[in-house]
Design a protein around this motif. Structure first.
Motif, mmCIF file in Angstrom:
data_model
loop_
_atom_site.group_PDB
_atom_site.id
_atom_site.type_symbol
_atom_site.label_atom_id
_atom_site.label_comp_id
_atom_site.label_asym_id
_atom_site.label_seq_id
_atom_site.Cartn_x
_atom_site.Cartn_y
_atom_site.Cartn_z
ATOM 1 N N THR A 286 4.957 -8.542 5.196
ATOM 2 C CA THR A 286 4.097 -9.276 4.261
ATOM 3 C C THR A 286 3.172 -10.237 5.008
ATOM 4 O O THR A 286 2.620 -11.156 4.411
ATOM 5 N N GLY A 287 3.030 -10.055 6.326
ATOM 6 C CA GLY A 287 2.029 -10.803 7.087
ATOM 7 C C GLY A 287 0.643 -10.329 6.705
ATOM 8 O O GLY A 287 0.465 -9.574 5.737
ATOM 9 N N LEU A 288 -0.353 -10.727 7.480
ATOM 10 C CA LEU A 288 -1.733 -10.476 7.069
ATOM 11 C C LEU A 288 -2.018 -8.994 6.851
ATOM 12 O O LEU A 288 -2.503 -8.601 5.782
ATOM 13 N N LEU A 289 -1.730 -8.134 7.843
ATOM 14 C CA LEU A 289 -2.084 -6.728 7.698
ATOM 15 C C LEU A 289 -1.305 -6.055 6.579
ATOM 16 O O LEU A 289 -1.870 -5.279 5.790
ATOM 17 N N GLY A 290 0.002 -6.355 6.494
ATOM 18 C CA GLY A 290 0.801 -5.774 5.423
ATOM 19 C C GLY A 290 0.329 -6.238 4.055
ATOM 20 O O GLY A 290 0.272 -5.445 3.098
ATOM 21 N N TRP A 291 -0.014 -7.514 3.971
ATOM 22 C CA TRP A 291 -0.499 -8.049 2.691
ATOM 23 C C TRP A 291 -1.820 -7.410 2.316
ATOM 24 O O TRP A 291 -2.045 -7.053 1.150
ATOM 25 N N LEU A 292 -2.714 -7.239 3.300
ATOM 26 C CA LEU A 292 -4.009 -6.626 3.012
ATOM 27 C C LEU A 292 -3.850 -5.189 2.529
ATOM 28 O O LEU A 292 -4.554 -4.746 1.618
ATOM 29 N N GLU A 293 -2.936 -4.455 3.139
ATOM 30 C CA GLU A 293 -2.695 -3.077 2.699
ATOM 31 C C GLU A 293 -2.248 -3.047 1.241
ATOM 32 O O GLU A 293 -2.719 -2.236 0.431
ATOM 33 N N GLY A 294 -1.315 -3.943 0.907
ATOM 34 C CA GLY A 294 -0.853 -4.008 -0.471
ATOM 35 C C GLY A 294 -1.941 -4.454 -1.425
ATOM 36 O O GLY A 294 -2.049 -3.936 -2.547
ATOM 37 N N LEU A 295 -2.755 -5.405 -0.981
ATOM 38 C CA LEU A 295 -3.847 -5.906 -1.807
ATOM 39 C C LEU A 295 -4.842 -4.786 -2.112
ATOM 40 O O LEU A 295 -5.274 -4.608 -3.265
ATOM 41 N N GLN A 296 -5.188 -4.027 -1.079
ATOM 42 C CA GLN A 296 -6.131 -2.928 -1.287
ATOM 43 C C GLN A 296 -5.541 -1.858 -2.194
ATOM 44 O O GLN A 296 -6.236 -1.289 -3.051
ATOM 45 N N ALA A 297 -4.255 -1.569 -2.025
ATOM 46 C CA ALA A 297 -3.608 -0.566 -2.875
ATOM 47 C C ALA A 297 -3.591 -1.007 -4.328
ATOM 48 O O ALA A 297 -3.870 -0.218 -5.245
ATOM 49 N N ASP A 298 -3.285 -2.282 -4.568
ATOM 50 C CA ASP A 298 -3.255 -2.798 -5.937
ATOM 51 C C ASP A 298 -4.649 -2.776 -6.553
ATOM 52 O O ASP A 298 -4.814 -2.458 -7.741
ATOM 53 N N HIS A 299 -5.654 -3.104 -5.758
ATOM 54 C CA HIS A 299 -7.027 -3.098 -6.278
ATOM 55 C C HIS A 299 -7.469 -1.670 -6.582
ATOM 56 O O HIS A 299 -8.103 -1.406 -7.620
ATOM 57 N N ALA A 300 -7.107 -0.730 -5.694
ATOM 58 C CA ALA A 300 -7.460 0.672 -5.928
ATOM 59 C C ALA A 300 -6.771 1.208 -7.170
ATOM 60 O O ALA A 300 -7.295 2.107 -7.846
ATOM 61 N N ALA A 301 -5.595 0.651 -7.482
ATOM 62 C CA ALA A 301 -4.850 1.092 -8.665
ATOM 63 C C ALA A 301 -5.379 0.478 -9.949
ATOM 64 O O ALA A 301 -4.876 0.786 -11.034
ATOM 65 N N GLY A 302 -6.364 -0.417 -9.823
ATOM 66 C CA GLY A 302 -6.994 -0.960 -11.014
ATOM 67 C C GLY A 302 -6.851 -2.450 -11.234
ATOM 68 O O GLY A 302 -7.427 -3.001 -12.184
ATOM 69 N N ASP A 303 -6.097 -3.149 -10.377
ATOM 70 C CA ASP A 303 -5.967 -4.598 -10.538
ATOM 71 C C ASP A 303 -7.286 -5.276 -10.193
ATOM 72 O O ASP A 303 -7.890 -5.003 -9.142
ATOM 73 N N SER A 304 -7.724 -6.170 -11.036
ATOM 74 C CA SER A 304 -9.009 -6.845 -10.837
ATOM 75 C C SER A 304 -8.900 -7.931 -9.769
ATOM 76 O O SER A 304 -7.800 -8.365 -9.403
ATOM 77 N N PHE A 305 -10.070 -8.357 -9.285
ATOM 78 C CA PHE A 305 -10.099 -9.474 -8.343
ATOM 79 C C PHE A 305 -9.417 -10.693 -8.947
ATOM 80 O O PHE A 305 -8.661 -11.403 -8.282
ATOM 81 N N GLU A 306 -9.714 -10.956 -10.224
ATOM 82 C CA GLU A 306 -9.171 -12.130 -10.892
ATOM 83 C C GLU A 306 -7.651 -12.067 -10.984
ATOM 84 O O GLU A 306 -6.953 -13.066 -10.756
ATOM 85 N N LEU A 307 -7.125 -10.893 -11.313
ATOM 86 C CA LEU A 307 -5.674 -10.733 -11.420
ATOM 87 C C LEU A 307 -5.011 -10.923 -10.059
ATOM 88 O O LEU A 307 -3.981 -11.605 -9.943
ATOM 89 N N LEU A 308 -5.601 -10.355 -9.023
ATOM 90 C CA LEU A 308 -5.028 -10.472 -7.687
ATOM 91 C C LEU A 308 -5.068 -11.919 -7.199
ATOM 92 O O LEU A 308 -4.120 -12.404 -6.586
ATOM 93 N N ALA A 309 -6.170 -12.612 -7.490
ATOM 94 C CA ALA A 309 -6.279 -14.016 -7.083
ATOM 95 C C ALA A 309 -5.219 -14.864 -7.775
ATOM 96 O O ALA A 309 -4.572 -15.720 -7.152
ATOM 97 N N ALA A 310 -5.015 -14.625 -9.063
ATOM 98 C CA ALA A 310 -4.015 -15.386 -9.810
ATOM 99 C C ALA A 310 -2.600 -15.044 -9.320
ATOM 100 O O ALA A 310 -1.749 -15.935 -9.178
ATOM 101 N N ARG A 311 -2.347 -13.777 -9.030
ATOM 102 C CA ARG A 311 -1.022 -13.352 -8.589
ATOM 103 C C ARG A 311 -0.625 -14.033 -7.282
ATOM 104 O O ARG A 311 0.510 -14.471 -7.110
ATOM 105 N N HIS A 312 -1.572 -14.128 -6.353
ATOM 106 C CA HIS A 312 -1.266 -14.700 -5.041
ATOM 107 C C HIS A 312 -1.657 -16.177 -4.931
ATOM 108 O O HIS A 312 -1.527 -16.761 -3.859
ATOM 109 N N ARG A 313 -2.146 -16.743 -6.037
ATOM 110 C CA ARG A 313 -2.546 -18.148 -6.080
ATOM 111 C C ARG A 313 -3.532 -18.486 -4.950
ATOM 112 O O ARG A 313 -3.376 -19.436 -4.203
#
Length: 343
Positions: A286-313
């Motif tokens: 869950t360091g930077l690269l692992g987090w980025l991979e997950g972030l990109q996967a979640d965004h590709a799956a349809g999660d919005s920028f706003e949802l991702l920002a709120a999820r990770h504060r």
């Protein structure tokens, strides 16, 4: 600079014998916790300048010295006096408790020197002798509260506007830093610690561990463990430092300890075996690269920028900008494993 604070005519440079200013951090106050260089600097000095309480702390080192005692709020006067004496060719030890560069005399002295036209090429040379700050001394008396990210904030509003202090408190509390509060309370400043508590309780659990340390390593040392919701009820004064833990800090067996994070990677109950998906000497999954991979996967799956920002504060513009950057491949393994600098 105020006319009263300008070096007097008597302090014109003595080019035949340039002086020296040594900004000496004397540590928490006990002579045995001073560095060898601090003791040597005082021994070398012709003149020792300091707040009256600090002069008392090193009294046994001052035989034969010229002593200039100043009051609590006379920091600029101390710096001016040091420059005047150095211009006369004297070696000056300008002492601070703790470290001279941490809420100490280094800053005011540089301000006075710059205003007087001093540069590093000046015949009068400056040396800063580091010492253990109150944050180090107090932490050592209560356990190991600073073994993860921390910051220090002064509650003194004598020179800093309260809204600035309040914003720093709120940001540090939200970011889950371990926080050391300097200058938490005085005879006239009694509400600041209450406001600090109010701001921290917006982000931290009421049972967050707190330690209040007064006069660490000095004759009237006093240590009190409490919790964030009871913090302002403690005996707190100008000689106190308040240590507020983060979300992982614990108090066990009378010791305040902040875990470094080893349990995120290693299973301590299984003899320190590396957890599944983790690798020794490499960033967390869950360091930077692992987090980025997950972030990109979640965004590709349809999660919005706003949802991702709120999820990770995290700020929306940061998440948006981060996702706009291509994902870099992880560097290949090398024989040399990474290690934390202070490990």
């Amino acid at each position: 600079m105020n006319e009263a604070l300008k070096p007097s005519d008597a302090s014109e440079p003595n080019h035949s014998s340039p002086g020296r200013i040594m900004l000496v951090g004397i540590g928490p106050g006990s002579v045995e916790h001073m560095t060898l260089r601090a003791r040597a600097a005082i021994a070398e000095a012709d003149v020792v300048i300091g707040y009256v309480t600090y002069i008392k702390l090193v009294a046994d080192l001052l035989e034969g010295k010229e002593i200039v005692r100043k009051g609590m709020t006379e920091e600029l006067d101390r710096a001016v006096s040091a420059l005047e004496q150095a211009r006369l060719g004297k070696k000056v030890a300008l002492i601070s408790s703790g470290d001279a560069g941490v809420y100490g005399m280094a800053g005011p002295t540089y301000e006075v020197l710059f205003q007087a036209g001093w540069t590093p090429d000046d015949p009068v040379q400056l040396e800063i002798v580091p010492g253990a700050s109150a944050i180090n001394a107090c932490a050592s008396r209560v356990g190991a509260p600073l073994t993860h990210d921390f910051c220090s904030i002064s509650l003194s509003d004598l020179l800093t506007p309260w809204p600035t202090i309040a914003r720093r408190l709120d940001a540090a509390a939200a970011a889950d830093f371990v926080v050391a509060l300097y200058n938490p309370k005085s005879g006239r400043r009694t509400r600041q610690i209450v406001e600090a508590q109010r701001l921290f309780l917006r982000h931290r659990r009421p049972d967050t561990p707190v330690a209040v340390v007064k006069s660490a390593y000095r004759r009237r040392e006093r240590i009190e463990f409490t919790t964030l919701d009871r913090m302002s009820e403690c005996e707190i004064g100008m000689l106190s430092t308040v240590l507020i833990g983060n979300s992982n800090t614990v108090i066990q067996h009378g010791l305040m300890v902040t875990p470094r994070g080893y349990s995120n990677k290693y299973d301590l109950s299984e003899g320190g075996e590396t957890r599944a998906g983790e690798r020794p000497g490499r960033s967390l999954s869950t360091g930077l690269l692992g987090w980025l991979e997950g972030l990109q996967a979640d965004h590709a799956a349809g999660d919005s920028f706003e949802l991702l920002a709120a999820r990770h504060r995290l700020p929306l513009d940061y998440v948006r900008a981060t996702l706009s950057e291509p994902l870099e491949a992880a560097a290949p393994d090398s024989k040399e494993e990474e290690a934390d600098i202070e490990g």
